[in-house]
Design a protein around this motif. Structure first.
Motif, PDB file in Angstrom:
ATOM      1  N   ILE A 127       0.867  -1.174   0.000  1.00 57.03           N
ATOM      2  CA  ILE A 127       0.000   0.000   0.000  1.00 57.03           C
ATOM      3  C   ILE A 127       0.907   1.228   0.000  1.00 57.03           C
ATOM      4  N   TRP A 128       0.763   2.082  -0.988  1.00 60.04           N
ATOM      5  CA  TRP A 128       1.593   3.265  -1.094  1.00 60.04           C
ATOM      6  C   TRP A 128       0.836   4.454  -0.508  1.00 60.04           C
ATOM      7  N   VAL A 129       1.419   5.075   0.489  1.00 63.07           N
ATOM      8  CA  VAL A 129       0.802   6.230   1.132  1.00 63.07           C
ATOM      9  C   VAL A 129       1.759   7.405   0.975  1.00 63.07           C
ATOM     10  N   GLN A 130       1.234   8.514   0.532  1.00 61.67           N
ATOM     11  CA  GLN A 130       2.062   9.705   0.393  1.00 61.67           C
ATOM     12  C   GLN A 130       2.360  10.243   1.785  1.00 61.67           C
ATOM     13  N   MET A 131       3.572  10.002   2.255  1.00 62.28           N
ATOM     14  CA  MET A 131       3.972  10.450   3.579  1.00 62.28           C
ATOM     15  C   MET A 131       5.424  10.895   3.499  1.00 62.28           C
ATOM     16  N   PRO A 132       5.747  12.037   4.065  1.00 66.41           N
ATOM     17  CA  PRO A 132       7.156  12.451   4.069  1.00 66.41           C
ATOM     18  C   PRO A 132       7.978  11.554   4.984  1.00 66.41           C
ATOM     19  N   TRP A 133       9.285  11.563   4.789  1.00 66.23           N
ATOM     20  CA  TRP A 133      10.161  10.687   5.557  1.00 66.23           C
ATOM     21  C   TRP A 133      10.079  10.978   7.048  1.00 66.23           C
ATOM     22  N   TRP A 134       9.896  12.243   7.420  1.00 66.38           N
ATOM     23  CA  TRP A 134       9.838  12.570   8.841  1.00 66.38           C
ATOM     24  C   TRP A 134       8.527  12.085   9.468  1.00 66.38           C
ATOM     25  N   GLY A 135       7.468  11.990   8.673  1.00 66.57           N
ATOM     26  CA  GLY A 135       6.217  11.441   9.180  1.00 66.57           C
ATOM     27  C   GLY A 135       6.347   9.957   9.476  1.00 66.57           C
ATOM     28  N   LEU A 136       7.035   9.244   8.590  1.00 65.92           N
ATOM     29  CA  LEU A 136       7.288   7.822   8.815  1.00 65.92           C
ATOM     30  C   LEU A 136       8.178   7.623  10.035  1.00 65.92           C
ATOM     31  N   LEU A 137       9.166   8.499  10.195  1.00 69.35           N
ATOM     32  CA  LEU A 137      10.046   8.428  11.363  1.00 69.35           C
ATOM     33  C   LEU A 137       9.273   8.665  12.660  1.00 69.35           C
ATOM     34  N   LEU A 138       8.394   9.661  12.659  1.00 72.50           N
ATOM     35  CA  LEU A 138       7.568   9.920  13.846  1.00 72.50           C
ATOM     36  C   LEU A 138       6.631   8.759  14.148  1.00 72.50           C
ATOM     37  N   LEU A 139       6.075   8.156  13.102  1.00 72.39           N
ATOM     38  CA  LEU A 139       5.209   6.998  13.280  1.00 72.39           C
ATOM     39  C   LEU A 139       5.975   5.833  13.894  1.00 72.39           C
ATOM     40  N   ALA A 140       7.193   5.570  13.406  1.00 78.14           N
ATOM     41  CA  ALA A 140       8.008   4.479  13.943  1.00 78.14           C
ATOM     42  C   ALA A 140       8.378   4.734  15.402  1.00 78.14           C
ATOM     43  N   VAL A 141       8.734   5.976  15.732  1.00 78.99           N
ATOM     44  CA  VAL A 141       9.076   6.307  17.120  1.00 78.99           C
ATOM     45  C   VAL A 141       7.842   6.158  18.006  1.00 78.99           C
ATOM     46  N   GLY A 142       6.697   6.585  17.519  1.00 75.93           N
ATOM     47  CA  GLY A 142       5.459   6.455  18.298  1.00 75.93           C
ATOM     48  C   GLY A 142       5.097   4.999  18.562  1.00 75.93           C
ATOM     49  N   ILE A 143       5.227   4.155  17.548  1.00 78.62           N
ATOM     50  CA  ILE A 143       4.948   2.730  17.732  1.00 78.62           C
ATOM     51  C   ILE A 143       5.908   2.119  18.739  1.00 78.62           C
ATOM     52  N   TYR A 144       7.185   2.498  18.646  1.00 81.59           N
ATOM     53  CA  TYR A 144       8.165   1.978  19.601  1.00 81.59           C
ATOM     54  C   TYR A 144       7.818   2.407  21.029  1.00 81.59           C
ATOM     55  N   LEU A 145       7.435   3.669  21.218  1.00 79.56           N
ATOM     56  CA  LEU A 145       7.106   4.156  22.557  1.00 79.56           C
ATOM     57  C   LEU A 145       5.876   3.450  23.130  1.00 79.56           C
ATOM     58  N   VAL A 146       4.888   3.185  22.283  1.00 84.85           N
ATOM     59  CA  VAL A 146       3.687   2.479  22.750  1.00 84.85           C
ATOM     60  C   VAL A 146       4.035   1.051  23.167  1.00 84.85           C
ATOM     61  N   ILE A 147       4.844   0.368  22.371  1.00 88.74           N
ATOM     62  CA  ILE A 147       5.243  -1.000  22.715  1.00 88.74           C
ATOM     63  C   ILE A 147       6.109  -1.009  23.957  1.00 88.74           C
ATOM     64  N   ASP A 148       7.027  -0.042  24.079  1.00 85.77           N
ATOM     65  CA  ASP A 148       7.893   0.046  25.249  1.00 85.77           C
ATOM     66  C   ASP A 148       7.083   0.318  26.517  1.00 85.77           C
ATOM     67  N   TYR A 149       6.082   1.180  26.409  1.00 87.50           N
ATOM     68  CA  TYR A 149       5.220   1.464  27.556  1.00 87.50           C
ATOM     69  C   TYR A 149       4.418   0.223  27.959  1.00 87.50           C
ATOM     70  N   GLY A 150       3.931  -0.513  26.972  1.00 84.59           N
ATOM     71  CA  GLY A 150       3.185  -1.736  27.275  1.00 84.59           C
ATOM     72  C   GLY A 150       4.052  -2.776  27.961  1.00 84.59           C
TER      73      GLY A 150
END
Length: 61
Positions: free
Chosen positions: A29-52
C-alpha cells in the motif's frame, strides 16, 4: 528488572512484531507520507510497545 534487560526485551518484541508483519505482507500500500512522518510513526509505535512492556514487566518486583 534492570533497564538494559527491559530495553533488550522491548527491542526483541519490536523485531518479532515487524518480522511477523513482514512475513505476512503480500499487498503493498503506497501512502504519500514524508520521511519525517514515517520516522515519527516508527518512534510512536516503539514508545507504545515500550510502555506496554514496562506495564507488564515493570510492576512485578
Amino acid at each position: 528488572m534492570p533497564r538494559q534487560f527491559r530495553s533488550l526485551i522491548s527491542a526483541l518484541i519490536v523485531l518479532l512484531v515487524f518480522w511477523l508483519i513482514w512475513s505476512r505482507l503480500h499487498i503493498v500500500i503506497w501512502v504519500q507520507m514524508p520521511w519525517w512522518g514515517l520516522l515519527l510513526l516508527a518512534v510512536g509505535i516503539y514508545l507504545v510497545i515500550d510502555y506496554g512492556i514496562d506495564q507488564v514487566f515493570g510492576r512485578r518486583r
